[in-house]
Enzyme design. Structure first.
Site, short mmCIF file in Angstrom:
data_model
loop_
_atom_site.label_atom_id
_atom_site.label_comp_id
_atom_site.label_asym_id
_atom_site.label_seq_id
_atom_site.Cartn_x
_atom_site.Cartn_y
_atom_site.Cartn_z
N LEU A 125 0.83 -1.42 -0.09
CA LEU A 125 0.07 0.09 0.04
C LEU A 125 0.69 1.34 0.04
O LEU A 125 0.84 2.16 -0.64
CB LEU A 125 -1.03 -0.07 1.08
CG LEU A 125 -1.66 1.18 1.26
CD1 LEU A 125 -2.83 1.43 0.33
CD2 LEU A 125 -2.68 0.94 2.79
N THR A 126 1.85 1.29 0.91
CA THR A 126 2.67 2.68 1.07
C THR A 126 3.55 2.73 -0.14
O THR A 126 4.04 2.12 -0.80
CB THR A 126 3.82 2.31 2.40
OG1 THR A 126 2.87 1.78 3.37
CG2 THR A 126 4.41 3.55 2.73
N PRO A 128 6.49 5.97 -1.69
CA PRO A 128 7.36 7.07 -1.13
C PRO A 128 6.47 8.33 -0.50
O PRO A 128 6.92 8.96 0.21
CB PRO A 128 8.24 7.45 -2.41
CG PRO A 128 8.25 6.23 -3.14
CD PRO A 128 6.82 5.53 -3.01
N ALA A 130 3.07 8.38 -0.22
CA ALA A 130 1.71 8.22 0.43
C ALA A 130 2.03 7.04 1.37
O ALA A 130 1.98 5.89 1.04
CB ALA A 130 1.07 7.71 -0.83
N HIS A 338 19.91 -3.85 32.20
CA HIS A 338 21.06 -4.60 31.65
C HIS A 338 22.44 -3.62 32.12
O HIS A 338 23.54 -4.03 31.89
CB HIS A 338 21.31 -5.04 30.35
CG HIS A 338 20.42 -6.24 30.41
ND1 HIS A 338 19.03 -6.55 30.43
CD2 HIS A 338 20.80 -7.69 30.12
CE1 HIS A 338 18.56 -7.53 29.98
NE2 HIS A 338 19.72 -8.19 29.88
N GLY A 339 22.19 -2.25 32.36
CA GLY A 339 23.21 -1.28 32.76
C GLY A 339 24.02 -1.41 31.29
O GLY A 339 23.48 -1.43 30.02
N GLY A 340 25.48 -1.32 31.44
CA GLY A 340 26.19 -1.41 30.15
C GLY A 340 26.21 -2.45 29.15
O GLY A 340 26.43 -2.50 27.94
N GLU A 363 2.02 -0.35 9.74
CA GLU A 363 0.54 -0.41 9.68
C GLU A 363 -0.22 0.81 10.35
O GLU A 363 -1.21 0.53 10.89
CB GLU A 363 0.18 -1.86 10.25
CG GLU A 363 0.46 -3.02 9.25
CD GLU A 363 -0.42 -4.07 9.32
OE1 GLU A 363 -1.54 -4.13 9.87
OE2 GLU A 363 0.36 -5.35 9.49
N SER A 366 1.76 5.68 15.59
CA SER A 366 1.00 6.16 16.82
C SER A 366 0.06 7.14 16.55
O SER A 366 -1.05 7.30 17.12
CB SER A 366 1.73 5.90 17.96
OG SER A 366 2.31 4.82 18.35
C1 LIG Z 1 9.77 -2.38 8.44
C2 LIG Z 1 8.71 -1.91 7.78
C3 LIG Z 1 7.62 -2.84 7.10
C4 LIG Z 1 6.67 -2.17 6.54
N1 LIG Z 1 5.67 -3.06 5.75
C5 LIG Z 1 4.69 -2.66 4.81
C6 LIG Z 1 4.11 -3.21 4.14
O1 LIG Z 1 4.03 -4.71 4.20
N2 LIG Z 1 3.12 -3.01 3.21
C7 LIG Z 1 2.88 -1.47 3.41
O2 LIG Z 1 2.09 -1.03 2.43
N3 LIG Z 1 3.74 -0.65 4.26
C8 LIG Z 1 4.56 -1.13 4.88
N4 LIG Z 1 5.41 -0.38 5.89
C9 LIG Z 1 5.19 0.97 5.68
C10 LIG Z 1 4.59 1.60 6.87
O3 LIG Z 1 2.99 1.35 7.11
C11 LIG Z 1 4.65 3.08 6.78
O4 LIG Z 1 5.85 3.58 7.11
C12 LIG Z 1 3.82 3.99 7.89
O5 LIG Z 1 2.46 3.91 7.63
C13 LIG Z 1 4.19 5.43 7.92
O6 LIG Z 1 4.25 6.10 6.51
P1 LIG Z 1 5.65 6.97 6.31
O7 LIG Z 1 6.87 6.14 6.48
O8 LIG Z 1 5.31 7.41 5.06
O9 LIG Z 1 5.25 8.18 7.33
P2 LIG Z 1 4.63 9.55 7.09
O10 LIG Z 1 3.40 9.40 6.82
O11 LIG Z 1 5.57 10.49 6.12
O12 LIG Z 1 4.89 9.84 8.63
C14 LIG Z 1 5.96 11.01 8.86
C15 LIG Z 1 5.57 11.42 10.44
O13 LIG Z 1 4.27 12.38 10.19
C16 LIG Z 1 3.27 11.83 11.08
N5 LIG Z 1 2.12 12.23 10.50
C17 LIG Z 1 1.58 11.94 9.16
N6 LIG Z 1 0.38 12.28 9.01
C18 LIG Z 1 -0.07 12.70 10.15
C19 LIG Z 1 -1.35 13.37 10.56
N7 LIG Z 1 -2.42 13.58 9.51
N8 LIG Z 1 -1.46 13.99 11.91
C20 LIG Z 1 -0.21 13.43 12.75
N9 LIG Z 1 0.82 13.10 12.23
C21 LIG Z 1 0.79 12.72 11.03
C22 LIG Z 1 3.51 10.42 11.30
O14 LIG Z 1 2.88 9.95 12.52
C23 LIG Z 1 5.01 10.11 11.37
O15 LIG Z 1 5.36 10.68 12.64
C24 LIG Z 1 6.48 -0.71 6.55
C25 LIG Z 1 7.12 0.08 7.19
C26 LIG Z 1 8.44 -0.60 7.88
C27 LIG Z 1 9.37 0.46 8.42
#
Ligand SMILES: Cc1cc2nc3c(=O)[nH]c(=O)nc-3n(C[C@H](O)[C@H](O)[C@H](O)COP(=O)(O)OP(=O)(O)OC[C@H]3O[C@@H](n4cnc5c(N)ncnc54)[C@H](O)[C@@H]3O)c2cc1C
Length: 380
Positions: A125-126, A128, A130, A338-340, A363, A366
C-alpha cells in the site's frame, strides 16, 4: 467474561513456543547481523499450518481464529520480531486480503498455495509520498483491452523481494478519490513487475522490506481483486485485522524483553546482592509486567471481537497503539536493567530495543492510530 485459554489454544502455544525456542532462537543474532531472511524457517512454519492460520481448511489453511493467530505471532515475536512481522504480513495482509475480497477462482489460485506456505505473500500500500496518507496513492492502473497496465512504485513492502504473490493498490479513477483506488494481485516474474532496493534497517533486520516497481506491468483483467474502486476501502478493513497482529508483535517482543530483564536482574549482583533486590529495579519489573498484561488484554479483546465477526476499527487501533508503545517502554527499561551490557550485542536487550520501534510505525503510526481512535469515539 472468561480470562482462561482453551486447551486447544494452550497446545498451539506450546507447539509454537517449542518451535521458536528450538528453530529460531539459536539463529537470531546471526540473521540480524547478516540481514539473512529466514526463508527455510518460514517454509517450515508453512508446513506446520502457520502461514494459513485464519484460512478455512478447504482452502489449504489451518481454519483457526484470531485468538490462535495472535498467540502464534506473539510467541514468534517473543524470540524474533523479524519472523513475527513476516508471519503477520503474510497471513493477515496478503492472504487475508485475497481470501476476504477475492473470487472463488482467486481463492483457489492464490490463497491455497499461500495458506499451505508454498508461496510467500506481500501487500503493498505504502508509497514514497503516500504513507500515513495512503489515500494519496499515485501508482496508476489503466485498462488496455483485457489487461490492466500498472505504473508506479511502492515502498517498505514486507516480502517485497522474497514474496511470490503481491497485493498492490493502484489508482483506477483519479477523479473518484478514495473510491478510485483498486487492488490487484501480482505474481513474481510478471513482466514489468520487480523489486527494487531491499532496505537496510534499524531493527527487524532479518525481515525483508523492499521497494516494488511497476513499469508498464500488464495484468490480466481477472487479477483485479475485489470491486473496481474498492481497493482502498478494502485495505482499511484488512488493516483492522492487521493491526491486531502488530499488537501481537509488540506484546511478544515486550514479553521477550521483560523476561530478559527479569532473568538478568535475578542473576546480576551489585553491592553484594542481586539487583532484583533493589526496589528501583523491582518497580521497573512491576511496571513492565503490568503494562504487558494490559496490552495483551487489549489484543485478546480485539481478537475475540474479530472472531465474533464484529467491527474492530477502534479496538484494533487501541490494541496496536498501546502494545506498540508498551513494547518501546519495556525494551527501553530492559536495556536500563542490563546497565552497560544492555548496550552490548552479547545480550538480547539491544536487539529488542531496536526491533520494537517498528510497532509505533508499521500499519499506521501511533499518531495515525490516535486519529483513528478519536474519529471512532466522536462518531459513536
Ligand atoms: C519495517 C517496515 C515494514 C513495513 N511493511 C509494510 C508493508 O508490508 N506494506 C505496506 O504497505 N507498508 C509497509 N510499511 C510502511 C508503513 O506502514 C509506513 O511506514 C507507515 O504507515 C508510515 O508511513 P510513512 O513512513 O510514509 O510516514 P509518514 O506518513 O511520512 O509520517 C511521518 C510522520 O508524520 C506523522 N504524520 C503523518 N500524517 C499525520 C497526521 N495527519 N497527523 C499527525 N501526524 C501525522 C506520522 O505519524 C509520522 O510521525 C512498512 C514500514 C516498515 C518500516
Amino acid at each position: 467474561m472468561e480470562f482462561g485459554f482453551s486447551e486447544e489454544l494452550l497446545e498451539i502455544k506450546r507447539i509454537i513456543r517449542d518451535f521458536a525456542e528450538n528453530e529460531i532462537r539459536p539463529h537470531v543474532m546471526e540473521w540480524d547481523e547478516k540481514q539473512i531472511f529466514p526463508l527455510d524457517t518460514l517454509k517450515r512454519l508453512g508446513q506446520l499450518g502457520f502461514l494459513g492460520v485464519l484460512i478455512p481448511t478447504e482452502f489449504g489453511g489451518a481454519g483457526l481464529g484470531y485468538a490462535e493467530y495472535v498467540t502464534i505471532v506473539e510467541e514468534l515475536s517473543r524470540i524474533d520480531g523479524s519472523v513475527g512481522i513476516s508471519v503477520a504480513a503474510h497471513n493477515s495482509l496478503c492472504t487475508g486480503h485475497i481470501y476476504n475480497f477475492g473470487t472463488d477462482d482467486q481463492r483457489r489460485r492464490f490463497v491455497v498455495p499461500l495458506a499451505k506456505g508454498e508461496k510467500l505473500g506481500a501487500w503493498s500500500l505504502t508509497e514514497p509520498e503516500a504513507g500515513s496518507d495512503a489515500g494519496g496513492t499515485q501508482t496508476i492502473a489503466r485498462l488496455d483491452g483485457n489487461h490492466w497496465v500498472l505504473n508506479g512504485q511502492k515502498t517498505f513492502t514486507t516480502h517485497g523481494t522474497y514474496g511470490d504473490v503481491c497485493v498492490a493498490m493502484a489508482v483506477t479513477d483519479k477523479s473518484a478519490g478514495h473510491h478510485g483506488i483498486s487492488a490487484f494481485i501480482l505474481e513474481k516474474g510478471t513482466p514489468g513487475f520487480s523489486s527494487g532496493k531491499k532496505e537496510n534497517k534499524l531493527g527487524l533486520r532479518a525481515s525483508d522490506t523492499s521497494t516494488m516497481i511497476f513499469e508498464e506491468c500488464r495484468l490480466p483483467k481477472e487479477n483485479l481483486l475485489g470491486e473496481l474502486g474498492h481497493g482502498f476501502i478494502d485495505a482499511l478493513k484488512v488493516l483492522d485485522g492487521g493491526r491486531i497482529s502488530i499488537a501481537a508483535l509488540g506484546v511478544g517482543m515486550a514479553q521477550g524483553a521483560y523476561e530478559a530483564a527479569l532473568n538478568y536482574a535475578k542473576q546480576w549482583k551489585q553491592f553484594g546482592k542481586p539487583i532484583a533486590d533493589f526496589q528501583a529495579i523491582q518497580f521497573k519489573l512491576a511496571d513492565m509486567a503490568t503494562e504487558i498484561d494490559a496490552a495483551r488484554l487489549l489484543m485478546h479483546r480485539a481478537a475475540w471481537m474479530k472472531d465474533q465477526g464484529m467491527l474492530t476499527t477502534a479496538q484494533s487501533s487501541m490494541a496496536k497503539l498501546y502494545a506498540g508503545e508498551v513494547a518501546v517502554r519495556v525494551a527501553n527499561e530492559c536495556v536500563q536493567v542490563h546497565g552497560g551490557y544492555g548496550f552490548i550485542k552479547d545480550y538480547p536487550a539491544e536487539k529488542f530495543y531496536r526491533d520494537v520501534k517498528l510497532c509505533t510505525i508499521g500499519e499506521g503510526t501511533s499518531e495515525i492510530q490516535r486519529l483513528v481512535i478519536a474519529r471512532e469515539i466522536l462518531r459513536m
